[in-house]
Write an enzyme that holds these catalytic residues in place. Structure first.
Site, PDB file in Angstrom:
ATOM      1  CD  GLU A 101      -2.768   1.003   2.617  1.00 30.22           C
ATOM      2  OE1 GLU A 101      -3.235  -0.111   2.956  1.00 30.22           O
ATOM      3  OE2 GLU A 101      -2.972   2.047   3.254  1.00 30.22           O
ATOM      4  CG  ASP A 103      -1.454   4.672   2.778  1.00 32.28           C
ATOM      5  OD1 ASP A 103      -2.317   4.215   2.059  1.00 32.28           O
ATOM      6  OD2 ASP A 103      -0.989   4.081   3.780  1.00 32.28           O
ATOM      7  CD  GLU A 105      -3.445   7.561   5.948  1.00 31.99           C
ATOM      8  OE1 GLU A 105      -4.261   6.659   6.123  1.00 31.99           O
ATOM      9  OE2 GLU A 105      -2.443   7.709   6.668  1.00 31.99           O
TER      10      GLU A 105
END
Ligand SMILES: *[C@@H]1O[C@H](CO)[C@@H](O)[C@H](O)[C@H]1NC(C)=O
Length: 286
Positions: A101, A103, A105
């Site tokens: 993953e 990311d 954010e």
């Protein structure tokens, strides 16, 4: 006639510019609503998508396909005013166990206080690689481009044209590297148990609904239907796999150094309390 021809070429040029910036296509071509359908609104004939979050739900969307390499971007405008507790996420993720993953954010904040942009990298199920940076502009005022380049040599997180994070392939020294098919996802959700001041600053629901806007739904990626197909995503004919994209160039390196110095306020690589021994992937930054 003499007037039509130049007009026509201007139109051609304009549509080429729009297509190459990826600003011109409908959300529905490459993406689908993943959850919270009541809080997803299509604008400008699908060229722009609004996600909203109220006390009943947030919302999210995902790419129809998974990808094995590429340059993945969205143009995003974040929720304005008081966004404490609100998380806007744009990430690539594999499905199933031991997942990979990548990311972005965006952690909201009380009105007038800056957003924090947190990035993370999971490989073979292992994450805990947070970095946090402030932004050098107001991300609620306008759309900005957030992009993840992913090839067999490096993963680079970009804010507009500035690299803010690099994760080199260090499989040669035993560090797992994301290599499963990844789906693109974006979402708006309530993260007030952790997102703002470590969870102490809560979402103020009197400001709901919170709204984030997305554009730029063109995808430069190597689509894979079947995980076994991922090998062909290393092909050097794909532009993001060319040698030019194996390392940052010198102007990117200096922009990256500047941004790290001025705006980064947390790096797991430097967190001696958490990691008394520096994780091996931290040894070379780019
Ligand atoms: C939420 O915002 C409203 C409107 O500004 C304010 O009156 C209220 O005190 C806030 N609530 C909390 C818990 O901060």
């Amino acid at each position: 006639m003499g007037l039509l021809v130049p007009g026509f070429s201007v139109l051609l040029l304009l549509s080429w510019v729009l297509a190459s910036e990826g600003g011109d296509i409908s959300f529905y071509r490459n993406y689908k609503v993943a959850w919270g359908a009541n809080n997803v609104l299509s604008l400008d004939q699908g060229r722009e998508i609004q996600l909203s979050m109220d006390a009943s739900s947030g919302a999210g969307f995902a790419s129809k396909l998974s990808y094995g390499s590429g340059s993945f971007s969205l143009r995003i405008k974040l929720p304005d005013r008081d966004s404490a507790g609100v998380v806007t996420a744009f990430y690539l993720t594999s499905q199933g166990n031991n997942h990979d993953e990548l990311d972005f954010e965006f952690l909201g904040n009380r009105e007038g206080r800056p957003y924090t942009l947190q990035t993370n990298v999971f490989a073979n199920g292992e994450g805990n690689r947070e970095q946090r940076t402030l932004l050098w502009f107001d991300p609620t005022a306008d759309f900005h481009t957030y992009r993840i380049l992913w090839n067999r040599h490096q993963i680079v997180f970009y804010v507009d044209r500035t690299p803010i994070r690099v994760f080199k392939n260090k499989q040669s020294i035993g560090v797992a590297y994301p290599s499963r098919p990844l789906q693109i996802e974006a979402s708006l959700w309530d993260g007030d148990s952790w997102a703002t001041d470590g969870g102490q600053t809560k979402t103020n629901w009197s400001y709901a609904p919170f709204k984030a806007y997305f554009k730029g739904f063109h995808i430069s990626g190597c689509g894979v239907q079947n995980p076994a197909d991922i090998k062909r995503c290393d092909a050097s004919s794909l532009w993001w796999n060319k040698e030019k994209y194996w390392n940052l160039d010198s102007s990117e390196r200096s922009a990256y150094e500047t941004v790290r110095k001025k705006y980064m306020n947390y790096d797991y690589c430097a967190d001696r309390h958490r990691y008394p021994t520096t994780p091996p992937e931290c040894s070379q930054q780019y």
